[in-house]
Design a protein around this motif. Structure first.
Motif, PDB file in Angstrom:
ATOM      1  N   LEU A 153      85.798 -17.275 -14.145  1.00  0.00           N
ATOM      2  CA  LEU A 153      84.674 -16.352 -13.976  1.00  0.00           C
ATOM      3  C   LEU A 153      85.131 -15.073 -13.278  1.00  0.00           C
ATOM      4  N   VAL A 154      85.907 -15.227 -12.216  1.00  0.00           N
ATOM      5  CA  VAL A 154      86.376 -14.060 -11.444  1.00  0.00           C
ATOM      6  C   VAL A 154      87.279 -13.176 -12.300  1.00  0.00           C
ATOM      7  N   LYS A 155      88.165 -13.799 -13.065  1.00  0.00           N
ATOM      8  CA  LYS A 155      89.076 -13.014 -13.914  1.00  0.00           C
ATOM      9  C   LYS A 155      88.315 -12.319 -15.044  1.00  0.00           C
ATOM     10  N   GLU A 156      87.300 -12.993 -15.570  1.00  0.00           N
ATOM     11  CA  GLU A 156      86.465 -12.374 -16.618  1.00  0.00           C
ATOM     12  C   GLU A 156      85.783 -11.131 -16.077  1.00  0.00           C
ATOM     13  N   TYR A 157      85.212 -11.228 -14.868  1.00  0.00           N
ATOM     14  CA  TYR A 157      84.470 -10.106 -14.309  1.00  0.00           C
ATOM     15  C   TYR A 157      85.376  -9.023 -13.735  1.00  0.00           C
ATOM     16  N   ARG A 178      81.130  -8.860  -5.168  1.00  0.00           N
ATOM     17  CA  ARG A 178      80.096  -8.243  -6.012  1.00  0.00           C
ATOM     18  C   ARG A 178      79.351  -9.299  -6.817  1.00  0.00           C
ATOM     19  N   LEU A 179      80.086 -10.299  -7.312  1.00  0.00           N
ATOM     20  CA  LEU A 179      79.447 -11.376  -8.072  1.00  0.00           C
ATOM     21  C   LEU A 179      78.435 -12.124  -7.207  1.00  0.00           C
ATOM     22  N   LEU A 180      78.820 -12.452  -5.985  1.00  0.00           N
ATOM     23  CA  LEU A 180      77.924 -13.199  -5.101  1.00  0.00           C
ATOM     24  C   LEU A 180      76.671 -12.396  -4.778  1.00  0.00           C
ATOM     25  N   THR A 181      76.812 -11.067  -4.787  1.00  0.00           N
ATOM     26  CA  THR A 181      75.666 -10.207  -4.482  1.00  0.00           C
ATOM     27  C   THR A 181      74.776  -9.992  -5.703  1.00  0.00           C
ATOM     28  N   GLU A 182      75.406  -9.711  -6.852  1.00  0.00           N
ATOM     29  CA  GLU A 182      74.644  -9.313  -8.034  1.00  0.00           C
ATOM     30  C   GLU A 182      74.370 -10.454  -9.012  1.00  0.00           C
ATOM     31  N   ASN A 183      75.234 -11.446  -9.021  1.00  0.00           N
ATOM     32  CA  ASN A 183      75.111 -12.511 -10.023  1.00  0.00           C
ATOM     33  C   ASN A 183      75.468 -13.862  -9.399  1.00  0.00           C
ATOM     34  N   GLY A 184      74.853 -14.126  -8.268  1.00  0.00           N
ATOM     35  CA  GLY A 184      75.176 -15.330  -7.504  1.00  0.00           C
ATOM     36  C   GLY A 184      74.946 -16.624  -8.265  1.00  0.00           C
ATOM     37  N   GLN A 185      73.986 -16.620  -9.224  1.00  0.00           N
ATOM     38  CA  GLN A 185      73.680 -17.840  -9.968  1.00  0.00           C
ATOM     39  C   GLN A 185      74.868 -18.273 -10.828  1.00  0.00           C
ATOM     40  N   ARG A 186      75.560 -17.304 -11.467  1.00  0.00           N
ATOM     41  CA  ARG A 186      76.726 -17.654 -12.292  1.00  0.00           C
ATOM     42  C   ARG A 186      77.825 -18.252 -11.418  1.00  0.00           C
ATOM     43  N   PHE A 187      78.003 -17.691 -10.231  1.00  0.00           N
ATOM     44  CA  PHE A 187      79.008 -18.227  -9.304  1.00  0.00           C
ATOM     45  C   PHE A 187      78.617 -19.637  -8.870  1.00  0.00           C
TER      46      PHE A 187
END
Length: 584
Positions: A153-157, A178-187
């Motif tokens: 997931l991290v490498k994709e983003y 940024r993922l945890l802030t904007e798209n926490g559900q995917r994480f």
């Protein structure tokens, strides 16, 4: 194929198929579902391009997104185009990205070896389990798989966010934040262990995720490996370099991109850098996408291509494969479910050209799984026994598969017991079935061991496979010895497990002993060549260069020879700056 014969066969194409074959000036957006003759049409289009001398075979690229579609395309193009098809580049998208990375790694330091291989999910999971920074985490039940999903997931983003500063660990940490802030559900979904989000694992990545993902990358590089995310990210990063972008976009004049509905935004950004000012046909079926869960965005891709390249829209609405009932039913559903999109993409209704009416579709609703299983069981009993092997039952999850199979087993036991009590005979024929996901062939211990041996033969840098084989089958080598070879101290000294099976080690007890001896004698030669193109199977060498050095690196002798080639250097001049005129 002779030109007259090709024209005669093209006459069998319908009006819209001929439109695609003959339109060689404008870009095309082709909407074509399975069974509409798309592959055949594209093959004739390639033949027409070559016949009209719009481009040579080597200047045509056809990319698709699955190995199956790629194989079918190669076979059809070869059948239609003939010998010239050998020069046409037909690859999967990931395969083409790999070719970019492999070729560019020969000319610039990108941290990737030219002989790197692509690691699949199972191989990458083994890497994760052996990365010192993650060994303790991966040892916890269920964590290794979750770690793998988070890394992917991290490498994709990283590509999605375009974070390529030159410091991967910093880039990865920025992505995680940024993922945890904007798209926490995917994480959170990626971190699931036993169906629940693992808070401790999320905290680990929140605190030091950048270092963890970088450590994983370093382990892959040490093994001369890349994962599937690397293929796209590294190709994208390379094509951001104007020199690389011009070289690759200038090499091909005609591009054909198939299955575009499965393209992610990052993948499309890679393609855009390849298109340049060339002719492009994008093919796909908006309603066929199955990869939105991993980032495909058909709405965005279709809109961007249509807006930026002003393509001619062609819709194949005649289906030659589907039965009438099946096509009419599915098309009716699409019109009800996506009325606006169907109107846009299908100005003319989809038509089934088959004479086969087909069997009626049965729709049934049940209160619970047991009643549903009983209905399926009775339906199958009405078939001929020899037809059972053609039956496939599809569900939405493995959990439901297991529940359904348990119901089948209970139903068969109950039926057999009741019928035996009534008349001593079991009238139903035995309903043998298997859960496809129940037999993880490539996860079996013995299969993984055999594959590890093959991996060692193919990739001498594959430390993970070497350690696996050593632990299982080498006498006197255990986990402690392997741990020493993989320790930070060993890495700092430049020692790795693969050194232990190197031919020089087997002969001299030291992997670099032969190199050391020849350095002392001044016999080490550093050798390099330049060629006419980007494909080593078709290139011709135009320059041979070498230097001989001593133990201190001092140059003792030089060699620099140029060779005349029978073919033009083409766009490779942008890499080595040797022109055809200079060679002459």
């Amino acid at each position: 194929m002779p030109e007259q014969e090709s024209e005669k066969q093209r006459e069998q194409l319908n009006e819209k198929q001929l439109e695609v074959v003959n339109e060689l000036e404008n870009n095309i957006l082709l909407i074509a579902s399975a069974g509409t003759g798309k592959t055949n049409t594209l093959a004739y289009r390639i033949a027409h391009i070559i016949e009209e001398k719009k481009a040579e075979g080597k200047e045509i690229a056809c990319l698709t997104f699955t190995n199956k579609a790629c194989s079918e395309m190669k076979a059809r193009v070869m059948d239609v185009v003939g010998e010239a098809a050998n020069d046409v580049t037909i690859k999967t998208f990931h395969g083409f990205c790999y070719e970019i990375i492999r070729q560019e790694s020969k000319h610039r330091d990108i941290g990737i070896s030219a002989d790197s291989i692509i690691y699949d999910e199972e191989d990458c999971l083994e890497i994760i389990k052996n990365v010192p920074e993650m060994t303790d985490m991966a040892a916890q039940t269920g964590w290794a798989g979750a770690i793998q999903k988070i890394i992917a997931l991290v490498k994709e983003y990283r590509g999605e966010y375009d974070y390529f500063s030159g410091e991967p660990s910093d880039d990865y940490q920025r992505v995680i934040d940024r993922l945890l802030t904007e798209n926490g559900q995917r994480f959170s979904d990626a971190s699931r262990v036993n169906w629940k989000s693992c808070t401790d694992l999320i905290m680990e990545f929140q605190n030091r995720g950048g270092l963890l993902v970088s450590a994983y990358d370093n382990a892959l590089r040490m093994a001369h490996g890349m994962d599937f995310c690397d293929l796209i990210n590294i190709a994208y990063e390379l094509l951001k370099n104007p020199e690389v972008q011009v070289a690759w976009s200038s090499y091909f004049k005609y591009w054909c991109i198939d299955e575009v509905q499965d393209t992610s935004r990052l993948e499309y950004s890679v393609l855009e850098r390849l298109f340049g000012q060339n002719n492009v046909i994008m093919c796909g079926d908006f309603f066929q996408t199955i990869y939105e869960w991993r980032g495909s965005q058909p709405d965005l891709i279709f809109d961007r291509f249509y807006g930026e390249y002003q393509p001619r829209l062609v819709v194949f609405n005649k289906n030659y494969r589907s039965t009438r009932i099946l096509l009419d039913s599915s098309y009716y559903y699409l019109k009800k479910r996506f009325p606006d999109k169907v109107t846009n993409f299908f100005p003319d209704d989809a038509l089934a050209m088959s004479d086969n009416e087909g069997e009626r579709i049965v729709h049934a609703t049940f209160r619970d799984t047991y009643i549903e299983a009983d209905w399926i069981y009775n339906t199958l009993q009405r078939l001929k026994p020899q037809d059972l092997s053609k039956v496939c039952i599809l569900t939405r999850s493995n959990v439901y598969n297991k529940r359904l199979s348990n119901c089948f087993s209970k139903i068969m036991e109950t039926r057999q017991r009741n019928q035996m009590l009534q008349k001593g005979v079991f009238d139903d024929f035995p309903l043998e079935f298997m859960l496809v996901d129940e037999f993880h062939f490539f996860r079996r211990q013995e299969i993984k061991d055999v594959l590890a041996v093959f991996n060692m033969l193919v990739n001498e840098w594959d430390d993970t496979s070497i350690c696996r084989v050593a632990k299982e089958y080498a006498k006197g080598i255990g986990a402690r010895t392997i741990d020493k070879l993989q320790s930070e101290e060993a890495v700092a000294l430049g020692i790795r497990p693969s050194d232990m099976v190197h031919p020089s080690t087997l002969k001299y007890d030291e992997p670099f002993e032969m190199l050391r001896r020849e350095l002392e004698r001044g016999n080490v030669v550093v050798f390099d060549v330049e060629s006419t193109g980007l494909d080593t199977s078709r290139d011709e060498i135009i320059q041979i260069a070498a230097i001989r050095i001593d133990r201190t690196g001092k140059v003792l002798d030089k060699l620099n020879l140029f060779l005349k080639a029978t073919k033009s250097v083409g766009q490779s001049v942008n890499t080595h700056h040797i022109t055809d005129e200079q060679l002459q």
